[in-house]
Design a protein around this motif. Structure first.
Motif: not given
Length: 253
Positions: A19, A21-23, A26, A30, A60-61, A64, A67-68, A213
């Motif tokens: 979570i 790393c995804a943020l 982003r 991004e 992007v979504l 993410m 990635l989780v 990341s």
């Protein structure tokens, strides 16, 4: 601690890591990726553009979420390895240090080594042939580096009694650096011509932020995962068996 207890805690660490790393990507990654895509769109087109199946926001979504799931898979593999090695490497230093050390080693072998030999490329660079070739050599370099490191450690461990522990400790660091450095030198380069006019800052921003990341992921897995295991071990009975009871073959200096 049991194997299941260790895995549960590393899966939790993997969820948190995925979570965050995804943020991170982003917020910090991004903008660089969009800049690369904008630069690619500004180049003269060689033919009609392929229609986009998904918008950039949807991509992007989806990235993410993916990635989780990847973080959970990697944390499961790391937790399995740590459960197997825990009673060998903990050596009175505690789970946090042992887990962080192992995660740092994983970061060096699986990220830093291929990053140095085959630096990350932002969108708009490379082509299908070089992407697959680059991926193949990166994977082979990771596997080769891990195998070389393990074999070197086993070889140095067999030197117990022939030299002091301090000397073996130095060799355990210096020899892998030299050997893996030679392996990196031997591996072929995969060069991608940079598009004319692409800013060097864009290339290095993408590379550094991508590396960041990975560093964030392994730091959370190592530190937070080790902390969770440490807390669980402190509340378990003192006589509980190790995760995977095997005889310790690694000599202590």
């Amino acid at each position: 601690m049991t194997y299941g207890a260790v895995i549960k805690r590393y899966l939790l660490a993997g969820l948190v890591s995925g979570i965050l790393c995804a943020l991170y990507l982003r917020i910090l990654g991004e903008p660089v990726i969009r800049a690369g895509l904008d630069f690619e769109d500004s180049l003269p087109s060689e033919g009609p553009a392929d229609p986009e199946l998904f918008t950039r926001d949807q991509q992007v979504l989806g990235g993410m979420v993916a990635l989780v799931f990847v973080s959970l898979l990697l944390s499961f593999l790391f937790g399995t390895l740590y459960a197997f090695l825990r009673h060998r490497i903990i050596n009175g230093q505690g789970d946090v240090r042992a887990s962080t050390t192992l995660a740092a080693l994983a970061f060096l072998l699986t990220v830093v080594v291929p990053w140095i030999r085959y630096p990350f490329l932002p969108p708009g660079m490379g082509n299908g042939e070089t992407v697959w070739k680059r991926g193949f050599w990166e994977l082979l370099l990771i596997v080769t580096g891990i195998v070389a490191f393990v074999l070197i450690q086993f070889g140095i461990a067999r030197l117990k009694g022939r030299m002091s522990g301090d000397v073996r400790w130095i060799l355990a660091i210096v020899v892998p650096v030299v050997v893996i450095g030679l392996i990196m030198f031997i591996f072929p380069s995969v060069s991608d011509p940079y598009p004319d006019g692409i800013p060097a800052q864009l290339i290095w921003s993408f590379r550094i932020r991508s590396l960041g990341s990975y560093a964030l992921f392994w730091a959370i897995i190592g530190i937070f995962g080790g902390w969770l295991v440490s807390r669980a071990a402190a509340t378990s009975s003192p006589g509980s068996p190790p995760s995977i009871p095997l005889k310790d073959p690694v000599p202590q200096g």
